[in-house]
Structure formats: structure tokens, C-alpha cells
Design a protein around this motif. Structure first.
Motif, short mmCIF file in Angstrom:
data_model
loop_
_atom_site.label_atom_id
_atom_site.label_comp_id
_atom_site.label_asym_id
_atom_site.label_seq_id
_atom_site.Cartn_x
_atom_site.Cartn_y
_atom_site.Cartn_z
N ALA A 12 41.15 35.12 35.18
CA ALA A 12 42.85 35.01 36.47
C ALA A 12 42.38 33.65 36.39
N THR A 16 46.46 32.12 34.47
CA THR A 16 47.43 31.91 35.37
C THR A 16 48.03 30.44 34.23
N GLU A 262 44.71 36.62 40.49
CA GLU A 262 45.56 35.68 40.15
C GLU A 262 46.71 35.67 41.23
#
Length: 300
Positions: A12, A16, A262
Motif C-alpha cells: 500500500a 501510493t 492506502e
């Protein structure tokens, strides 16, 4: 903490960063498909090095790959390509945090797809989390300045792109879990590295042929943007390796559920990096989706 949770949190975080870089490329130097190609093209060499390094470090033989691996790899790889193009297009319709949040409906759709294709079930508490997540999607479905009916809002371009990307990411998650499980090895990291090297290379080659045919010159522009695209590829490779590791150890729906952290990272990126305004309704929608994540984590 279980390895699959650690791997998902890592995925995650890297994802990002990747989407931040991809947004920068797609809103300036490259088209949506061009930035998607850059992601795979620069991730492929990194994936090959990871696999070679891991094989040398562990003194392991190259695992055999049966037709099932390639079938699921193509299924998942095509899903990821389409999903990435759609989510990049969604960035141009809404802000970064909302684009990511609509994309994260993948967790809702993965549970259904995993049940249909792999027979992987979700507990009653898990389905409760899915229902809460649907409420969050409805909160996020209102496009600014749109005063028409809810049904029209749900059919807006921004929402359709976001939900479409979520569907194809669900296809990718289910396909990748099945592919990594078919690798002839008991080592989850080797399974993940094998999947990373094979799939990203195939995606890069496939998209190169597509761009050569449909968007001449885009490959050259991707090379010209290499100072940014290189970091895009490295963060993509690290994230994909983390996702694949998690997929080898846990059901795709639960992996994507934990990956919803996220949302918090994307909200921070939207406000602090891109200087985008997030409305109270959008914050509420993100909060409701986060609540669905917590419920799904408890159900795992």
C-alpha cells in the motif's frame, strides 16, 4: 504480525508513491497508456534483478511454470493494465484521494470475483464490511457541480472510471493469487519474485506493441521522462513484489481489505503534495470506507 499483513502494508505504501508519480506523468508528459507502459517498462528490469538475486541468495533452482500459471498471469496482467489506465484517467476527473478511493472498491469486487472463480468464501462479518464499503462509495459518487439524480451521478464519467478500475484490479488480484499459487515452490517470496519478473516483462512487451501501433512516439516520450519514470518503475516493482507475497499467503479479498490503508496515505498525498481541496463529503466517504476496512480486517 503475520507476514501477509506486513507485505500488504508495504504494498500500500509503495503503491501510493507509484500513483503519485503516475499522476505527475499522466497530467503532463505522457498519456494515460504511456504512463501505464512506463510503470511496467521500468519495473521489468527491477523484477528480473530481484528474481536473479533471490535465486542466487537462496541457491534455489528456477521453479517450473505450468500452463495454469501463464493462463492466470495473462488474465491478471491484462486486468492490471486496464485497471491502471482507467485509474489514471480518473485522476483527471477528480482529485487524487477520491480517484484512489473509488479505485479501492476493488476489495468489494474481489470478494465476489474470488468466490466465483476460486471458490474463496468471505465470512458474514466480511460481508458486513463490504456493505459498509458500498455506503462509502455512494458518498463519494457525487461529482462537484452535478445536481441531477443519484442514478445519473453514479453513471458520471469519474465514478465509472473509478469503479471500472476497481473491477479490473479485482481481476488482477484474483488472477495473481491463482498464478502465484501455481508456481512449483513452497517459498512465498520466490513465488512472488517469479510472478513479478514474468508478468511485468510480459506487460511491458505487450504495451510496447500496442503503443507502437496506436500511439507512435509515446515510447520515446516515456524514455524522455525516465528521470521520473525510473522511480515509478522501482516503486511499482517493490509494490508488486509485496502484493504478490501477500497473495501467496492470504485470500485476495482480505489482502485488498488491509491494503485500504492506502486511503489514508492518498488523502495525505492529495492535500500535502498535490495541494488539492478535499470536501467534507469526500472525507466522510473515505472515513466510511476506512470503517469497512477495519471490519474486514477483523473478519480475516
Amino acid at each position: 504480525m503475520d507476514l501477509w499483513i506486513i507485505a500488504t502494508l508495504s504494498a500500500a505504501t509503495f503503491q501510493t508513491v507509484r500513483f503519485m508519480l503516475q499522476k505527475v506523468l499522466a497530467t503532463g508528459r505522457l498519456s494515460a497508456t504511456g504512463s501505464t507502459f512506463a510503470r511496467f517498462a521500468y519495473a521489468s528490469p527491477a523484477g528480473m534483478l530481484v528474481l536473479a538475486g533471490y535465486l542466487a541468495w537462496t541457491n534455489s533452482p528456477v521453479p517450473s511454470l505450468d500452463p495454469a500459471f501463464w493462463g492466470w498471469a495473462i488474465f491478471g496482467g491484462m486486468g492490471q493494465i486496464l485497471a491502471t489506465v482507467l485509474v489514471v484517467l480518473a485522476f483527471k476527473e477528480r482529485n487524487f484521494a477520491v480517484g484512489i478511493t473509488l479505485k479501492k472498491t476493488e476489495v468489494l469486487q474481489t470478494a465476489l470475483l474470488g468466490l466465483l472463480l476460486l471458490g474463496e468464501t468471505v465470512s458474514p462479518l466480511g460481508w458486513l464490511g463490504i456493505g459498509i464499503g458500498l455506503a462509502g462509495v455512494l458518498l463519494l459518487s457525487k461529482t462537484p457541480g452535478l445536481t441531477t439524480s443519484l442514478w445519473t451521478q453514479l453513471r458520471s464519467r469519474a465514478v465509472l472510471l473509478g469503479l471500472g478500475s476497481g473491477f479490473f484490479f479485482a481481476v488482477a488480484g484474483v488472477g495473481y493469487r491463482a498464478a502465484t499459487l501455481s508456481v512449483a515452490s513452497d517459498d512465498p517470496l520466490l513465488r512472488a519474485a517469479m510472478g513479478l519478473a514474468c508478468i511485468t516483462t510480459g506487460q511491458a512487451l505487450g504495451m510496447a506493441l500496442w503503443l507502437r501501433w496506436r500511439e507512435p512516439g509515446e515510447i520515446t516520450r516515456a524514455w524522455a521522462a525516465r528521470k521520473t519514470a525510473l522511480w515509478l518503475g522501482l516503486s511499482s516493482a517493490a509494490g508488486t513484489l509485496s502484493w504478490f507475497t501477500a497473495f501467496t499467503l492470504q485470500t485476495a479479498a482480505y489482502v485488498y481489505a488491509v491494503g485500504q490503508v492506502e486511503l489514508i496515505l492518498s488523502l495525505a498525498a492529495s492535500v500535502l503534495w498535490f495541494r488539492e481541496k478535499v470536501t467534507a463529503r469526500e472525507v466522510l466517504g473515505i472515513a466510511v470506507l476506512t470503517a469497512s476496512v477495519i471490519t474486514l480486517v477483523l473478519a480475516a
